[in-house]
Design a protein around this motif. Structure first.
Motif, PDB file in Angstrom:
ATOM      1  N   LEU A 297       0.827  -1.204   0.000  1.00  0.00           N
ATOM      2  CA  LEU A 297       0.000   0.000   0.000  1.00  0.00           C
ATOM      3  C   LEU A 297       0.862   1.255   0.000  1.00  0.00           C
ATOM      4  N   LEU A 298       1.919   1.241   0.818  1.00  0.00           N
ATOM      5  CA  LEU A 298       2.800   2.413   0.888  1.00  0.00           C
ATOM      6  C   LEU A 298       3.461   2.676  -0.458  1.00  0.00           C
ATOM      7  N   ALA A 299       3.832   1.619  -1.147  1.00  0.00           N
ATOM      8  CA  ALA A 299       4.488   1.794  -2.443  1.00  0.00           C
ATOM      9  C   ALA A 299       3.524   2.339  -3.492  1.00  0.00           C
ATOM     10  N   ALA A 300       2.234   2.088  -3.331  1.00  0.00           N
ATOM     11  CA  ALA A 300       1.260   2.486  -4.341  1.00  0.00           C
ATOM     12  C   ALA A 300       0.642   3.852  -4.083  1.00  0.00           C
ATOM     13  N   GLN A 301       0.712   4.355  -2.845  1.00  0.00           N
ATOM     14  CA  GLN A 301       0.025   5.604  -2.509  1.00  0.00           C
ATOM     15  C   GLN A 301       0.778   6.820  -3.046  1.00  0.00           C
ATOM     16  N   GLY A 302       0.096   7.965  -3.069  1.00  0.00           N
ATOM     17  CA  GLY A 302       0.715   9.197  -3.527  1.00  0.00           C
ATOM     18  C   GLY A 302       1.652   9.785  -2.496  1.00  0.00           C
ATOM     19  N   ALA A 303       2.453  10.758  -2.931  1.00  0.00           N
ATOM     20  CA  ALA A 303       3.446  11.365  -2.040  1.00  0.00           C
ATOM     21  C   ALA A 303       2.801  12.188  -0.938  1.00  0.00           C
ATOM     22  N   ASP A 304       1.675  12.813  -1.216  1.00  0.00           N
ATOM     23  CA  ASP A 304       0.924  13.572  -0.222  1.00  0.00           C
ATOM     24  C   ASP A 304      -0.525  13.118  -0.270  1.00  0.00           C
ATOM     25  N   GLN A 305      -1.211  13.296   0.857  1.00  0.00           N
ATOM     26  CA  GLN A 305      -2.606  12.894   0.943  1.00  0.00           C
ATOM     27  C   GLN A 305      -3.485  14.117   1.218  1.00  0.00           C
ATOM     28  N   GLN A 306      -4.762  13.981   0.916  1.00  0.00           N
ATOM     29  CA  GLN A 306      -5.727  15.037   1.178  1.00  0.00           C
ATOM     30  C   GLN A 306      -6.937  14.452   1.869  1.00  0.00           C
ATOM     31  N   PRO A 307      -7.410  15.063   2.950  1.00  0.00           N
ATOM     32  CA  PRO A 307      -8.687  14.625   3.504  1.00  0.00           C
ATOM     33  C   PRO A 307      -9.814  14.947   2.538  1.00  0.00           C
ATOM     34  N   ALA A 308     -10.870  14.171   2.604  1.00  0.00           N
ATOM     35  CA  ALA A 308     -12.004  14.357   1.697  1.00  0.00           C
ATOM     36  C   ALA A 308     -13.080  15.193   2.383  1.00  0.00           C
ATOM     37  N   TYR A 309     -13.614  16.168   1.649  1.00  0.00           N
ATOM     38  CA  TYR A 309     -14.767  16.903   2.154  1.00  0.00           C
ATOM     39  C   TYR A 309     -16.011  16.500   1.357  1.00  0.00           C
ATOM     40  N   GLY A 310     -17.174  16.916   1.842  1.00  0.00           N
ATOM     41  CA  GLY A 310     -18.425  16.359   1.331  1.00  0.00           C
ATOM     42  C   GLY A 310     -18.719  15.056   2.044  1.00  0.00           C
ATOM     43  N   THR A 311     -18.222  14.940   3.273  1.00  0.00           N
ATOM     44  CA  THR A 311     -18.330  13.740   4.083  1.00  0.00           C
ATOM     45  C   THR A 311     -18.986  14.110   5.412  1.00  0.00           C
ATOM     46  N   PRO A 312     -19.496  13.121   6.161  1.00  0.00           N
ATOM     47  CA  PRO A 312     -20.092  13.459   7.462  1.00  0.00           C
ATOM     48  C   PRO A 312     -19.119  14.156   8.409  1.00  0.00           C
ATOM     49  N   LEU A 313     -17.850  13.724   8.421  1.00  0.00           N
ATOM     50  CA  LEU A 313     -16.895  14.351   9.329  1.00  0.00           C
ATOM     51  C   LEU A 313     -16.484  15.738   8.844  1.00  0.00           C
ATOM     52  N   LEU A 314     -16.376  15.927   7.537  1.00  0.00           N
ATOM     53  CA  LEU A 314     -15.933  17.201   6.967  1.00  0.00           C
ATOM     54  C   LEU A 314     -16.904  17.590   5.846  1.00  0.00           C
ATOM     55  N   PRO A 315     -18.037  18.177   6.189  1.00  0.00           N
ATOM     56  CA  PRO A 315     -19.059  18.450   5.167  1.00  0.00           C
ATOM     57  C   PRO A 315     -18.593  19.374   4.053  1.00  0.00           C
ATOM     58  N   VAL A 316     -17.789  20.394   4.381  1.00  0.00           N
ATOM     59  CA  VAL A 316     -17.281  21.308   3.361  1.00  0.00           C
ATOM     60  C   VAL A 316     -15.789  21.490   3.577  1.00  0.00           C
TER      61      VAL A 316
END
Length: 529
Positions: A297-316
């Motif tokens: 998984l580590l080898a396949a993931q991107g160099a940086d990550q982003q949290p997703a919005y439009g979700t219950p935890l982060l609506p916007v």
């Protein structure tokens, strides 16, 4: 220089050195008699007793679990409560960092049992008055970093506060989004909230005031604070916020500063990851993904990550939430560094990518590909014979940090008390190895050694820099105590003016926006997609 070559260089442009000792095997609860200093170092938490270590003037408790290990079916699930223990948990050694590639953590980590935190407290478990609590979220692009990199002894003892540093899920394990997966794109943020709930419930046992908690972070950790300000689920979990070099208004079209992604975009990235590890065509893709080895998984993931919005935890998105006033009303201390972009620019130049008058238009076009943007930036930031690297650094710093920080502060100040700073020590100790191709000034993360002993080793500071460090710790911890960083023996920090922090020169500054070309960046606007 081709755009592809520039963008490829970005991946190795900035490696902040926060080296920690290799983490030992995971500590487990062990029954039996405690050592001689048990009275001073054993604390009963809500989940069971922990034994820490006593030092000269402070105590540490390392690797305390705040949530159940997110393994097996709990990979990509909301954090679950810890199973209580009856024996004494050995909290004298660092726990493993959350899974990440080699870099800040030597050799990296593949240990998913990593939802742990460290507590640093001045001597005396139960002072007359409980101490303010600072909960620190590390940076690292939401892909790297570790609680154990930040030795908080100076912050705790000089400021008389309890400091909690948190490990939370990173990379794909923390921010994978996938259709039908509850919590998509926000597992790392949910971990941070679980740690804050642990603090509210149990920090009193360490002498901390559970009713006075400041959430703080730098870079991706600072942006995480922005996300928690915007998350309905974080209501009443903290009382103040400190945002260092992680402006809430970061945008994906300016890739150096952290930002968030809309859920459909995050889901598409999740599908790409599933394809890379052989799970896209599986009947149950999530079950397949949960069986994939961590290293793969580590080898396949991107160099940086982003949290997703439009979700219950982060609506916007955090920036939109703050602009509309939909955020938690707590006082905020926010700032950035004078030369944020220089380390990235230096890394790209040192990797063999010259920035000179001939290459400058192509460099700009690679990072600002929207029609009309690159020529305008080249006119605003001309490159002469020998200043290409610093000019490139200024573009990165102004576009991604200085001006978004000013915008974030302005939006916040419309509704909550805000104090803003700019760290400006042009001779800050370097955090990247080897001689840079040009002087870096005060680049990204350079303020950290003034607050923490990174990797447990204090950086070499001059007498004037030590005074600046003491002043910053005073400001930060007074803010944590009362919401007001001012003190009787410190230079005044005006409410409506940024404070420039430099050795023997702590002064208000009203020129930040003009110095960083913010009117230009405001007019340039977002890229059209």
């Amino acid at each position: 220089m081709s755009p592809h070559r520039v963008l490829t260089a970005l991946g190795c442009a900035l490696t902040v050195v926060l080296t920690t000792a290799g983490a030992p095997a995971r500590s487990q609860p062990t029954p039996g008699p405690a050592p001689a200093r048990a009275a001073a170092t054993t604390v009963r938490t809500q989940d069971g007793p922990v034994r820490g270590a006593a030092h000269d003037g402070y105590r540490t408790f390392l690797g305390i679990p705040y949530a159940a290990p997110p393994v097996g079916r709990l990979r990509w699930a909301a954090p679950r409560p810890v199973s209580p223990w009856t024996g004494v948990l050995d909290a004298t050694r660092p726990a493993s960092a959350c899974p990440q590639p080699a870099g800040e953590v030597p050799g990296g980590s593949t240990d998913e049992d990593c939802l742990r935190l460290d507590v640093t407290t001045p001597d005396g478990a139960r002072p007359t008055h409980p101490r303010p609590v600072i909960v620190w979220l590390h940076g690292g692009g939401l892909t790297t970093g570790a609680a154990g990199s930040y030795d908080a002894r100076r912050l705790a003892t000089r400021g008389d506060v309890v400091v909690v540093t948190v490990d939370y899920r990173l990379g794909a394990l923390g921010f994978l989004a996938h259709a039908g997966l509850p919590g998509s794109g926000t597992f790392g943020l949910a971990d941070q909230q679980a740690a804050l709930r642990w603090v509210r419930a149990g920090i009193g046992a360490f002498g901390g005031d559970a009713r006075n908690v400041t959430l703080a972070g730098e870079s991706a950790g600072g942006y995480s604070v922005c996300a928690q300000l915007a998350s309905p689920a974080a209501a009443r979990l903290f009382d103040r916020a400190i945002i260092q070099s992680g402006p809430c208004t970061g945008r994906p079209d300016r890739p150096f500063a952290p930002s968030s992604a809309a859920l459909p975009t995050a889901n598409a990235a999740g599908r790409d990851l599933a394809a890379k590890v052989g799970c896209r065509a599986a009947r149950d893709a999530l079950a397949c993904l949960r069986r994939v080895d961590v290293a793969r998984l580590l080898a396949a993931q991107g160099a940086d990550q982003q949290p997703a919005y439009g979700t219950p935890l982060l609506p916007v998105a955090p920036g939109a939430a703050i602009a509309s006033g939909r955020f938690h009303r707590v006082p905020v201390l926010i700032g950035s560094n004078h030369d944020e972009g220089n380390a990235w620019a230096a890394g790209i130049v040192r990797a063999g990518n010259p920035v000179d008058p001939d290459t400058w238009p192509d460099v700009v076009a690679a990072f600002f590909p929207a029609p009309g943007q690159a020529p305008a930036i080249v006119r605003e930031y001309p490159v002469h014979r020998t200043d290409g690297g610093p000019v490139f650094g200024a573009v990165i710093g102004d576009a991604d940090f200085a001006c978004p920080t000013a915008a974030t502060a302005r939006l916040l100040a419309a509704r909550v008390p805000v104090r803003r700073y700019e760290f400006a020590d042009e001779h800050a100790p370097p955090l990247i190895p080897g001689p840079p191709p040009f002087p870096l000034g005060a680049p990204h993360a350079s303020e950290l050694p003034y607050l923490f002993d990174l990797g447990g080793r204090p950086r070499a500071l001059t007498a004037a820099q030590h005074r600046l460090a003491d002043a910053m710790i005073g400001y930060w911890t007074r803010f944590a105590r009362t919401g007001d960083p001012d003190g009787p023996s410190a230079p005044h920090w005006p409410r409506r003016t940024a404070l420039s922090l430099a050795p023997d020169r702590i002064v208000p500054t009203r020129t930040t926006r003009s110095r960083h070309h913010c009117a230009f960046w405001d007019a340039l606007g977002p890229a059209r997609r």
